[in-house]
Design a protein around this motif. Structure first.
Motif, mmCIF file in Angstrom:
data_model
loop_
_atom_site.group_PDB
_atom_site.id
_atom_site.type_symbol
_atom_site.label_atom_id
_atom_site.label_comp_id
_atom_site.label_asym_id
_atom_site.label_seq_id
_atom_site.Cartn_x
_atom_site.Cartn_y
_atom_site.Cartn_z
ATOM 1 N N LYS A 150 -1.101 4.667 0.846
ATOM 2 C CA LYS A 150 -1.279 3.382 1.520
ATOM 3 C C LYS A 150 -2.442 3.424 2.506
ATOM 4 O O LYS A 150 -3.202 2.455 2.627
ATOM 5 C CB LYS A 150 0.020 2.990 2.232
ATOM 6 N N ARG A 182 0.085 -3.722 5.371
ATOM 7 C CA ARG A 182 0.056 -2.463 4.633
ATOM 8 C C ARG A 182 0.436 -1.267 5.518
ATOM 9 O O ARG A 182 1.145 -0.355 5.076
ATOM 10 C CB ARG A 182 -1.344 -2.225 4.061
ATOM 11 N N ASP A 223 -2.137 1.761 -4.505
ATOM 12 C CA ASP A 223 -0.985 0.884 -4.287
ATOM 13 C C ASP A 223 0.181 1.266 -5.203
ATOM 14 O O ASP A 223 1.350 1.220 -4.794
ATOM 15 C CB ASP A 223 -1.371 -0.578 -4.535
ATOM 16 N N LYS A 261 -5.797 -0.368 -6.450
ATOM 17 C CA LYS A 261 -4.634 -0.601 -7.316
ATOM 18 C C LYS A 261 -3.914 0.698 -7.639
ATOM 19 O O LYS A 261 -2.680 0.750 -7.671
ATOM 20 C CB LYS A 261 -5.082 -1.296 -8.600
ATOM 21 N N ASN A 297 3.812 2.356 -3.688
ATOM 22 C CA ASN A 297 5.020 1.561 -3.964
ATOM 23 C C ASN A 297 5.983 2.254 -4.919
ATOM 24 O O ASN A 297 6.996 1.668 -5.317
ATOM 25 C CB ASN A 297 4.617 0.205 -4.546
ATOM 26 N N ALA A 336 -5.712 3.351 0.515
ATOM 27 C CA ALA A 336 -6.002 1.992 0.035
ATOM 28 C C ALA A 336 -6.535 1.126 1.174
ATOM 29 O O ALA A 336 -7.521 0.392 1.012
ATOM 30 C CB ALA A 336 -4.745 1.373 -0.571
#
Length: 217
Positions: free
Chosen positions: A132, A151, A115, A112, A119, A135
């Motif tokens: 990214k 992703r 991410d 999280k 983003n 993750a």
């Protein structure tokens, strides 16, 4: 006679200057004060920014030392604090390190955090791509191939900084999903890119050896 006229002209000039000074001296002095104040303010701001950067640099190094000593909870707290308070140059780096430390105790929470960085349009693209891929690396053993592809696929484009890692993760994810065609697709990209790092090329060769032979037509 010309000397007399010169003296008169000089006197008139003095008189005009005196009138101008009497009328505008307050504005002239005020402008000078503003200039001096602006220069002093700018110098003060530069000093303050330099001091903040130096303090943030020292705090960042201290947090890295904690991480190197496997004091992950303390390192995570230190990086999280820097991410909230440090100058912009350290903020994203601290967020990335805080997420990495979180991964040692709670991988899903770290996803999280990564991410959120990936983003964040205020973050530079290479740092977004790094977040990214980090993750995806945490998810590659458990998440469906389609999730990993969504992703990472944009990051595999030529010129993207972390394209090699993204292709590597996608090849592994596709292989785990028994998607031979997709696995070959990513392995081919890895093998045909002259800039692929040797370590990733070696893993691609090993994975390629696990695939069934290509059917001959």
């Amino acid at each position: 006679m010309s000397e007399l006229f010169d003296e008169v002209d000089e006197e008139l000039r003095r008189e005009q200057l005196k009138k101008l000074w009497d009328r505008y001296s307050v504005f002239i002095i005020g402008a000078a004060v503003l200039v001096v104040a602006a220069v002093a303010g700018w110098r003060g701001y530069q000093y303050w920014e330099g001091k903040r950067a130096a303090e943030a640099g020292a705090a960042f190094e201290a947090a890295v030392t904690l991480a190197d000593q496997n004091k992950h909870a303390e390192a995570e707290a230190a990086f999280t604090k820097l991410a909230a308070e440090a100058p912009a140059g350290y903020r994203t780096l601290a967020r990335l390190r805080a997420a990495a430390e979180a991964a040692t105790r709670a991988p899903q929470e770290a996803v999280k955090l990564f991410d959120a960085i990936g983003n964040d349009t205020g973050v530079a693209q290479p740092q977004q791509d790094l977040a990214k891929t980090r993750a995806a690396a945490l998810l590659v053993d458990t998440a469906p191939y389609d999730d990993i592809r969504q992703r990472l696929e944009p990051i595999t484009a030529s010129g993207r900084t972390f394209r090699h890692t993204a292709r590597d993760l996608l090849a592994v994810s596709a292989w785990r999903a028994n998607d031979t065609a997709a696995t070959r697709q990513w392995l081919d990209l890895i093998m045909t890119d002259a800039e692929t790092p040797a370590s990733i090329r070696t893993r691609a060769e090993a994975l390629q050896a696990l695939l069934p032979p290509v059917a001959k037509s």
